[in-house]
Design an enzyme around this catalytic site. Structure first.
Site, mmCIF file in Angstrom:
data_model
loop_
_atom_site.group_PDB
_atom_site.id
_atom_site.type_symbol
_atom_site.label_atom_id
_atom_site.label_comp_id
_atom_site.label_asym_id
_atom_site.label_seq_id
_atom_site.Cartn_x
_atom_site.Cartn_y
_atom_site.Cartn_z
ATOM 1 N N HIS A 215 0.697 -1.042 -0.100
ATOM 2 C CA HIS A 215 0.133 0.131 0.059
ATOM 3 C C HIS A 215 0.798 1.449 0.092
ATOM 4 O O HIS A 215 0.358 2.090 -0.547
ATOM 5 C CB HIS A 215 -0.745 -0.083 1.328
ATOM 6 C CG HIS A 215 -2.053 -0.720 1.060
ATOM 7 N ND1 HIS A 215 -1.999 -2.111 1.508
ATOM 8 C CD2 HIS A 215 -3.394 -0.628 0.962
ATOM 9 C CE1 HIS A 215 -2.934 -2.784 0.944
ATOM 10 N NE2 HIS A 215 -4.112 -1.851 0.641
ATOM 11 N N GLY A 216 2.224 1.249 0.482
ATOM 12 C CA GLY A 216 2.882 2.127 0.335
ATOM 13 C C GLY A 216 4.126 2.259 1.141
ATOM 14 O O GLY A 216 4.264 1.457 2.092
#
Length: 485
Positions: free
Chosen positions: A325-326
């Site tokens: 996700h990041g």
């Protein structure tokens, strides 16, 4: 090109008309052109389109080689090279700066020079999605799941298909190849169903998600001005905002693909009706969790090598999911917490709930649903801290403050919500709109549900959604959250 813009609607309408006007054998090639036109519209993506082309070529060539080569060592080397090359793009653009910060901090502790690389990279949109689609194809070819695609253009339209390149769902080639090779004829009922699915998605995004975002962003842009009850409410609302935003985008993608004649994977299955944390994750972002199950969890051994190995595998999968996700500690911590909670639930079920087979009363079921929702929302505190750039430790500390004032004068708390954009008629629309969406989706696939209703209910709903968007939609307010992942 954002889904929630008139430009996209015009582009999509033109693409749909041309698609059906062409002979069926030419439609996949037209969709390839349309997909690249969609991708190239953004100048940043246009400058980095070579990454999409390169990863497409690598995974396609790897599939051809894996089909022909029999020697296991060579086949493993091809898969490894594919993951290193395609995954290398993902690492460089999304994670190199993050690991540079970690390495710099480590050097600082040792008295060395910090900030070694000073990176400021812009990743192309959809990078995680099209790379995962390509790598899934490579693994499928290694497993000889289906014949390799010989036509690079036919494979190219799979990787770049514009309805799902930016935010998923993450598709599988065997599902899509049959549809590309045998395009469906025009069907009014099919297109009408797709248009309703898009309208449903726009309502969820523009009316519900974007208006909920006003309150959430108001709280977390200046959390020091908020009390504990306001912070807790923002955390609980954020999970609903995230769902309406992401699932709304997927509704638009699935509905748009349906109009073009294609069926995409469903990405959500009423997750807030889940009665446990593991049940929730079987219903949320199903294309990504399915990808991790097939290409990470099972190769790690799944639950086949003992209890401890099973728990470790669960935590590893969620850690990787968080990092997907990041590149921020908030996402990593969210993945770690989610993995630990999932493993703890498995331990609980095996140790204490294994003899419980009776169907629980409805009241207990709803308590389980509420508890699962609260647990998921609280786990998102770390996710939210990364998204909004807020220190998660500050949130967890200050969420306990201000409760005396709240209990002393709850009316003042409710009145104060309007200052954060959550009051008046808009609040009523959000409450009833959210309840209506969740209730309808709990009955099953929304497109199938609407077809079961009589014409009066259908058209009432069409007009209600359209008027809701017209009067309460937040036009041009924000992009889709998951577009950045």
């Amino acid at each position: 090109m954002e889904f929630n813009t008139p430009l996209f609607l015009g582009f999509f309408a033109a693409a749909a008309v041309i698609n059906y006007a062409l002979p069926r054998m030419l439609r996949p090639y037209f969709l390839l052109i349309a997909s690249y036109a969609f991708y190239l519209y953004d100048p940043d993506n246009a400058a980095l389109v070579w990454i999409l082309l390169t990863t497409t070529a690598i995974s396609w060539a790897a599939g051809l080689a894996l089909e022909k080569i029999q020697r296991r060592a060579v086949r493993v080397a091809i898969v490894t090279a594919s993951f290193l090359s395609c995954g290398g793009f993902l690492f460089y653009f999304k994670y190199l700066g993050f690991f540079d910060e970690i390495f710099s901090s480590f050097l600082s502790l040792l008295g060395g020079k910090a900030n070694v690389l000073q990176l400021d990279l812009v990743a192309p949109l959809g990078l995680s999605y099209f790379i995962f689609a390509g790598l899934g194809y490579v693994v499928d070819q290694y497993r000889r799941k289906y014949p390799a695609e010989k036509n690079p253009l036919m494979y190219g339209v799979f990787v770049s298909f514009f309805p799902c390149i930016f935010t998923g769902p993450i598709e599988r080639y065997d599902r899509m190849s049959r549809q590309f090779r045998h395009p469906r004829p025009f069907s009014y009922n099919r297109c009408a169903g797709g248009a309703f699915r898009m309208l449903w998605g726009y309502f969820k995004k523009m009316v519900l998600a974007d208006n909920l975002a006003v309150f959430v962003s108001s709280i977390f842009s200046k959390p020091e001005n908020s009390t504990g009850p306001q912070l807790l409410l923002a955390i609980l609302i954020f999970s609903m905002q995230l769902y309406m935003d992401f699932s709304g985008c997927c509704d638009i993608a699935i509905g748009g693909a349906r109009i073009l004649g294609f069926d995409l994977l469903e990405n959500f299955n009423a997750p807030f009706m889940a009665t446990s944390f593991s049940d929730f994750w079987r219903r949320w972002h199903m294309s990504l969790t399915g990808w991790f199950r097939d290409y990470l969890y099972i190769p790690l051994g799944g639950s086949r090598h003992g209890k401890v190995r099973h728990y470790i595998n669960l935590v590893i999968v969620f850690l990787v999911s968080g990092l997907w996700h990041g590149a921020a500690w908030g996402y990593v911590l969210w993945g770690l917490v989610s993995g630990v909670l999932s493993a703890a639930e498995v331990i609980w079920q095996k140790s204490f709930a294994k003899n419980s087979h009776a169907k629980p009363p409805l009241a207990v079921v709803w308590l389980q649903r509420v508890g699962t929702y609260v647990l998921f929302s609280l786990s998102l505190t770390f996710f939210m801290s990364a998204l909004y750039g807020v220190d998660w430790s500050y949130l967890t500390t200050n969420i306990t403050l201000g409760w005396n004032t709240f209990f002393a004068d709850p009316n003042a708390f409710c009145a104060g919500l309007s200052a954060f954009g959550l009051g008046g008629r808009k609040l009523i629309v959000l409450i009833f709109g959210t309840a209506a969406v969740l209730t309808a989706e709990s009955r099953g696939n929304i497109a199938a549900w609407i077809r079961r209703q009589n014409w009066s209910i259908r058209w009432t709903l069409y007009y209600a959604l359209g008027l809701g968007i017209l009067f309460y939609g937040a036009f041009g307010q924000s992009v889709f959250i998951y577009q950045q992942y």
